[in-house]
Design a protein around this motif. Structure first.
Motif, PDB file in Angstrom:
ATOM      1  N   LEU A 164       6.673  -9.276   4.882  1.00  0.00           N
ATOM      2  CA  LEU A 164       6.407  -8.290   3.833  1.00  0.00           C
ATOM      3  C   LEU A 164       6.454  -6.859   4.353  1.00  0.00           C
ATOM      4  N   LEU A 165       5.937  -6.594   5.554  1.00  0.00           N
ATOM      5  CA  LEU A 165       6.004  -5.229   6.091  1.00  0.00           C
ATOM      6  C   LEU A 165       7.453  -4.805   6.332  1.00  0.00           C
ATOM      7  N   TYR A 166       8.265  -5.739   6.765  1.00  0.00           N
ATOM      8  CA  TYR A 166       9.688  -5.465   6.925  1.00  0.00           C
ATOM      9  C   TYR A 166      10.298  -5.017   5.594  1.00  0.00           C
ATOM     10  N   ARG A 167       9.920  -5.668   4.526  1.00  0.00           N
ATOM     11  CA  ARG A 167      10.431  -5.307   3.200  1.00  0.00           C
ATOM     12  C   ARG A 167       9.967  -3.920   2.779  1.00  0.00           C
ATOM     13  N   LEU A 168       8.736  -3.520   3.182  1.00  0.00           N
ATOM     14  CA  LEU A 168       8.288  -2.156   2.885  1.00  0.00           C
ATOM     15  C   LEU A 168       9.217  -1.130   3.522  1.00  0.00           C
ATOM     16  N   VAL A 169       9.671  -1.430   4.743  1.00  0.00           N
ATOM     17  CA  VAL A 169      10.559  -0.513   5.459  1.00  0.00           C
ATOM     18  C   VAL A 169      11.948  -0.500   4.826  1.00  0.00           C
ATOM     19  N   GLN A 183       5.032   1.956  -5.276  1.00  0.00           N
ATOM     20  CA  GLN A 183       5.920   0.809  -5.506  1.00  0.00           C
ATOM     21  C   GLN A 183       5.741  -0.245  -4.419  1.00  0.00           C
ATOM     22  N   GLY A 184       5.615   0.190  -3.180  1.00  0.00           N
ATOM     23  CA  GLY A 184       5.430  -0.742  -2.074  1.00  0.00           C
ATOM     24  C   GLY A 184       4.113  -1.489  -2.164  1.00  0.00           C
ATOM     25  N   LEU A 185       3.040  -0.780  -2.520  1.00  0.00           N
ATOM     26  CA  LEU A 185       1.744  -1.445  -2.673  1.00  0.00           C
ATOM     27  C   LEU A 185       1.765  -2.434  -3.826  1.00  0.00           C
ATOM     28  N   GLN A 186       2.470  -2.092  -4.896  1.00  0.00           N
ATOM     29  CA  GLN A 186       2.588  -3.030  -6.010  1.00  0.00           C
ATOM     30  C   GLN A 186       3.397  -4.256  -5.593  1.00  0.00           C
ATOM     31  N   PHE A 187       4.437  -4.057  -4.796  1.00  0.00           N
ATOM     32  CA  PHE A 187       5.211  -5.177  -4.251  1.00  0.00           C
ATOM     33  C   PHE A 187       4.295  -6.125  -3.471  1.00  0.00           C
ATOM     34  N   LEU A 188       3.423  -5.561  -2.625  1.00  0.00           N
ATOM     35  CA  LEU A 188       2.500  -6.397  -1.855  1.00  0.00           C
ATOM     36  C   LEU A 188       1.565  -7.166  -2.780  1.00  0.00           C
ATOM     37  N   ARG A 189       1.008  -6.478  -3.772  1.00  0.00           N
ATOM     38  CA  ARG A 189       0.116  -7.146  -4.729  1.00  0.00           C
ATOM     39  C   ARG A 189       0.843  -8.267  -5.467  1.00  0.00           C
ATOM     40  N   ASP A 190       2.077  -7.989  -5.891  1.00  0.00           N
ATOM     41  CA  ASP A 190       2.874  -8.984  -6.613  1.00  0.00           C
ATOM     42  C   ASP A 190       3.150 -10.216  -5.760  1.00  0.00           C
ATOM     43  N   PRO A 240       5.113   1.791   8.047  1.00  0.00           N
ATOM     44  CA  PRO A 240       3.780   1.234   8.259  1.00  0.00           C
ATOM     45  C   PRO A 240       3.360   1.392   9.719  1.00  0.00           C
ATOM     46  N   ASP A 241       2.129   1.813   9.940  1.00  0.00           N
ATOM     47  CA  ASP A 241       1.556   1.943  11.273  1.00  0.00           C
ATOM     48  C   ASP A 241       0.335   1.031  11.322  1.00  0.00           C
ATOM     49  N   ILE A 242       0.474  -0.104  11.997  1.00  0.00           N
ATOM     50  CA  ILE A 242      -0.608  -1.085  12.070  1.00  0.00           C
ATOM     51  C   ILE A 242      -1.666  -0.572  13.036  1.00  0.00           C
ATOM     52  N   ARG A 243      -2.899  -0.467  12.556  1.00  0.00           N
ATOM     53  CA  ARG A 243      -3.998   0.034  13.375  1.00  0.00           C
ATOM     54  C   ARG A 243      -4.875  -1.082  13.917  1.00  0.00           C
TER      55      ARG A 243
END
Length: 84
Positions: free
Chosen positions: A19-24, A59-66, A31-34
């Motif tokens: 999913l993080l790859y898809r955000l990019v 849009q990216g956050l909605q994608f994650l929620r979806d 994304p910067d993982i802390r």
């Protein structure tokens, strides 16, 4: 460019989905993982700072929620110092 700090809660069904790859690639976000803990048997969480345009972030956050990922702001509005 805007940034937001979020906690992503991954259910077991999503831990092996990139999913993080898809955000990019799909939303042009950085994304910067802390901090995080992902387990292939129980799910997990990530604390992530996400940078990009405000529209792309939403849009990216909605994608994650979806896709079943829980999204929660870190700090009062997602911009304050890390509380972790």
């Amino acid at each position: 460019m805007s940034s937001i700090r979020v906690q992503l809660n991954y259910p077991l069904e999503t831990v092996d989905v990139p999913l993080l790859y898809r955000l990019v690639t799909d939303y042009d976000l950085v994304p910067d993982i802390r901090r995080g803990n992902i387990d292939s048997h129980s799910g997990g969480f990530l604390f992530v700072e996400i940078s990009g345009t405000s529209e792309s972030i939403e849009q990216g956050l909605q994608f994650l929620r979806d896709n079943g990922v829980g999204v929660g702001l870190v700090g009062v509005d997602g911009t304050e110092d890390w509380a972790i």
